[in-house]
Scaffold this active site. Sequence first.
Site, PDB file in Angstrom:
ATOM      1  CG  ASN A   1     -47.426  51.479   5.847  1.00  0.00           C
ATOM      2  OD1 ASN A   1     -46.456  50.871   5.416  1.00  0.00           O
ATOM      3  ND2 ASN A   1     -47.895  51.280   7.068  1.00  0.00           N
ATOM      4  N   GLY A   2     -47.969  49.796   2.756  1.00  0.00           N
ATOM      5  CA  GLY A   2     -48.479  48.435   2.579  1.00  0.00           C
ATOM      6  C   GLY A   2     -48.015  47.858   1.260  1.00  0.00           C
TER       7      GLY A   2
ATOM      8  CE  LYS B   1     -38.474  50.503  17.263  1.00  0.00           C
ATOM      9  NZ  LYS B   1     -37.283  49.657  17.495  1.00  0.00           N
TER      10      LYS B   1
ATOM     11  CE  LYS C   1     -30.113  45.524  18.552  1.00  0.00           C
ATOM     12  NZ  LYS C   1     -31.404  44.956  18.856  1.00  0.00           N
TER      13      LYS C   1
ATOM     14  CD  GLU D   1     -30.982  41.557  20.499  1.00  0.00           C
ATOM     15  OE1 GLU D   1     -31.360  40.783  19.615  1.00  0.00           O
ATOM     16  OE2 GLU D   1     -31.224  42.774  20.487  1.00  0.00           O
TER      17      GLU D   1
ATOM     18  CD1 TRP E   1     -36.830  50.321   4.759  1.00  0.00           C
ATOM     19  CD2 TRP E   1     -38.174  48.797   3.830  1.00  0.00           C
ATOM     20  NE1 TRP E   1     -36.148  49.130   4.723  1.00  0.00           N
ATOM     21  CE2 TRP E   1     -36.946  48.178   4.158  1.00  0.00           C
ATOM     22  CE3 TRP E   1     -39.173  48.021   3.226  1.00  0.00           C
ATOM     23  CZ2 TRP E   1     -36.696  46.823   3.914  1.00  0.00           C
ATOM     24  CZ3 TRP E   1     -38.923  46.677   2.983  1.00  0.00           C
ATOM     25  CH2 TRP E   1     -37.694  46.096   3.329  1.00  0.00           C
TER      26      TRP E   1
ATOM     27  CD  GLU F   1     -30.846  46.250  14.501  1.00  0.00           C
ATOM     28  OE1 GLU F   1     -30.775  45.805  15.651  1.00  0.00           O
ATOM     29  OE2 GLU F   1     -31.902  46.320  13.872  1.00  0.00           O
TER      30      GLU F   1
ATOM     31  CG  HIS G   1     -18.391  20.946  16.773  1.00  0.00           C
ATOM     32  ND1 HIS G   1     -17.851  19.678  16.795  1.00  0.00           N
ATOM     33  CD2 HIS G   1     -18.829  21.177  18.034  1.00  0.00           C
ATOM     34  CE1 HIS G   1     -17.983  19.151  17.995  1.00  0.00           C
ATOM     35  NE2 HIS G   1     -18.576  20.050  18.782  1.00  0.00           N
TER      36      HIS G   1
ATOM     37  CB  CYS H   1     -44.186  53.618   3.988  1.00  0.00           C
ATOM     38  SG  CYS H   1     -43.372  52.671   2.698  1.00  0.00           S
TER      39      CYS H   1
ATOM     40  NE  ARG I   1     -45.091  53.202   9.897  1.00  0.00           N
ATOM     41  CZ  ARG I   1     -45.653  52.215  10.566  1.00  0.00           C
ATOM     42  NH1 ARG I   1     -45.560  52.176  11.874  1.00  0.00           N
ATOM     43  NH2 ARG I   1     -46.322  51.265   9.947  1.00  0.00           N
TER      44      ARG I   1
HETATM   45  O1  M6R Z   1     -41.676  44.793  15.991  1.00  0.00           O
HETATM   46  P1  M6R Z   1     -41.081  43.422  16.095  1.00  0.00           P
HETATM   47  O2  M6R Z   1     -40.565  43.112  17.446  1.00  0.00           O
HETATM   48  O3  M6R Z   1     -42.033  42.362  15.617  1.00  0.00           O
HETATM   49  O4  M6R Z   1     -39.876  43.451  15.089  1.00  0.00           O
HETATM   50  C1  M6R Z   1     -39.117  42.303  14.835  1.00  0.00           C
HETATM   51  C2  M6R Z   1     -37.799  42.654  14.194  1.00  0.00           C
HETATM   52  O5  M6R Z   1     -38.013  43.287  12.973  1.00  0.00           O
HETATM   53  C3  M6R Z   1     -36.955  43.569  15.077  1.00  0.00           C
HETATM   54  O6  M6R Z   1     -36.741  43.001  16.331  1.00  0.00           O
HETATM   55  C4  M6R Z   1     -35.596  43.851  14.424  1.00  0.00           C
HETATM   56  O7  M6R Z   1     -34.847  42.686  14.378  1.00  0.00           O
HETATM   57  C5  M6R Z   1     -34.903  44.972  15.183  1.00  0.00           C
HETATM   58  N1  M6R Z   1     -34.484  46.006  14.287  1.00  0.00           N
HETATM   59  C6  M6R Z   1     -33.733  44.527  15.942  1.00  0.00           C
HETATM   60  O8  M6R Z   1     -33.105  45.543  16.634  1.00  0.00           O
END
Ligand code: M6R
Length: 616
Positions: free
Chosen positions: A105-106, A611, A493, A489, A79, A496, A512, A2, A27
């Site tokens: 936040n926490g 994030k 992407k 990756e 969040w 997400e 397989h 958050c 956040r």
């Molecule tokens: O801040 P971090 O790199 O530790 O975060 C890890 C993941 O939460 C982050 O890479 C997440 O998968 C991204 N939203 C991907 O785009």
Amino acid sequence: MCGIVGYTGSDTAKDILITGLKRLEYRGYDSAGVALERTDSDGATQLDIVRRVGKVVGLESELANMDDASTCGIGHTRWATHGRPSQANAHPHASCDGRIAVVHNGIIENFAELRDELEQRGHTFRSQTDTEVFAHLIEEAYAQEHDLMAAVREACTHVVGAYGLAAVCADEPGVIAVARKDNPIVIGRGERGSYVASDVIALIDATRDVVVLEDGQFARLTPEGIEYTDAAGKTIQPDITHIDWDIDMAEKGGYPDFMLKEICEQPRVVRDTLVGRLSPYGELDIDELGLTFEELNLIDRVYVIACGTSYHAGLIAKNLIESWARIPCEVEAASEFRYRNPIITPSTLVVAVSQSGETADTLAAIRDARIKGAKVFGITNVVGSPVARESDGVIYTKANKEIAVASTKSFIGQIVSLTLLALLLGQVKGKLTTGQVRMLFHELGDTAAQIQHILDTQGPAIHEAALACKDAPSALFVGRGMGAAISYEGALKLKEVSYLHAEAYAAGEMKHGPIALIDPGFPVIAVTTKSPTYDKTVSNLKECEARGAKIIAIATEGDEDIKQIADYVIYIPLVRDAFSAITASVPLQLLAREVAVMRGCDVDQPRNLAKSVTVE
Ligand code: M6R
């Protein structure tokens, strides 16, 4: 997960809070709220709490009709962890009498016990959140202490868990009390008041000299100044951190969204991450590693631990470390690593990769690895973040502030940093000569121009490929070697930001099982750059083509043969296989964004995500 913000000074608080909350939305963005001090007709101070489900812009409209008089308040963008997104669960939360309000936040791990005890003592709860216990604990302590800072300090002694906390009290106008444990808090003093936030981005308009509060430290903000104390209430003098980036980094700068802006910044990220890293004699300079050449030479096992996109950067590093340094390298999701009993000896190097530097699982894995005797090296994008502070050494990725929830430029920064580490290990282990290191370093630097070339030329091809994917129910990403690593990756992407289901497989694995998914028109996105396994990947693609797949190939410029099996080709420049992940990731990022835009998705703030993942 958050964002919190607070201001006390001489300006209109609601405007500062809204600006700060908008910048902290990365956040969390399922609800938002503020608590603002107001002087009533009798001259007494009251707290006005306004909360809205949804993004900060909704809260902003709600506040538009409120007068500008308040000069002290706290705000929050959420969040959800405990309790669904709703107005009742949105922060700030108030004490029973409504005279104390908190944003947090926490996670409070013992909140259920605390809530039971508080209810037995007559407190009434109005939300399902863990945070609300803080409001009631502070209320009880305030009844004894009559001092907000002391009451917050006392409340913290009952709480097990993590918090970045800010509290206001109607009986102490102009005061914001702040506490921190395991979640970030930055504090700054500007010309027109005192500021607190989860991230410097929310207060950088006011100052670039900030205090990154440490665990167990407290701060009392007033319009006139800030007092820092420790858990015993003793005054302390914290270090000041100077921020060397500016607010332009936090603006879209003419781009339609942050994701595109950040993708386009990647050539600069490559250049900045490499600046000053190679001496005129061909020696790599990574002093921040905190290990001597002798200590590095003893390393016989490397673990890369990370989550999400950062984990995928680790997959790329594994290929490089093993091939250049001949050291076994394992890549593990931090959430798994922390609950296993991995083989760690004093000659194990653990490399923790995290854009935010505050991912809960990665931090826990770092702590565990250090207890077990490993040297831990952090790669992060955030100066002074917990990952930086808790590692033995750190490389900063120089991506600067990344705002879109989907990581793009920080991923490139991570790969470049990990490549430097692999080169260094290769050099120290005597597997790479100084001449080879110099040559590879310069080729790595060349990827900046190659990324720019892709950005300048491949837009139309990516647009066509996106049209071919946007209505598909699902997509597969395939490749071999570096192509496989980058496929994971690419799939992440796409999922997400566009909410399209996607999976990635090593191309040789298709037969397989996953090939059963292929029916006419099924999109298969293949990384088929020139590499030692190019022909094998092409064979696997032919098997997909034979079953009607729609093939989108990321191929090397000049490869005309690929057009025989691919329906769409996105070309990238010829690079050494070791660096192909850097260049190939760019079209995959652009493809994901383009599909998401076509599907009407919010590419910067995808649903259900935040994030910084500061909870398990
Ligand atoms: O801040 P971090 O790199 O530790 O975060 C890890 C993941 O939460 C982050 O890479 C997440 O998968 C991204 N939203 C991907 O785009």
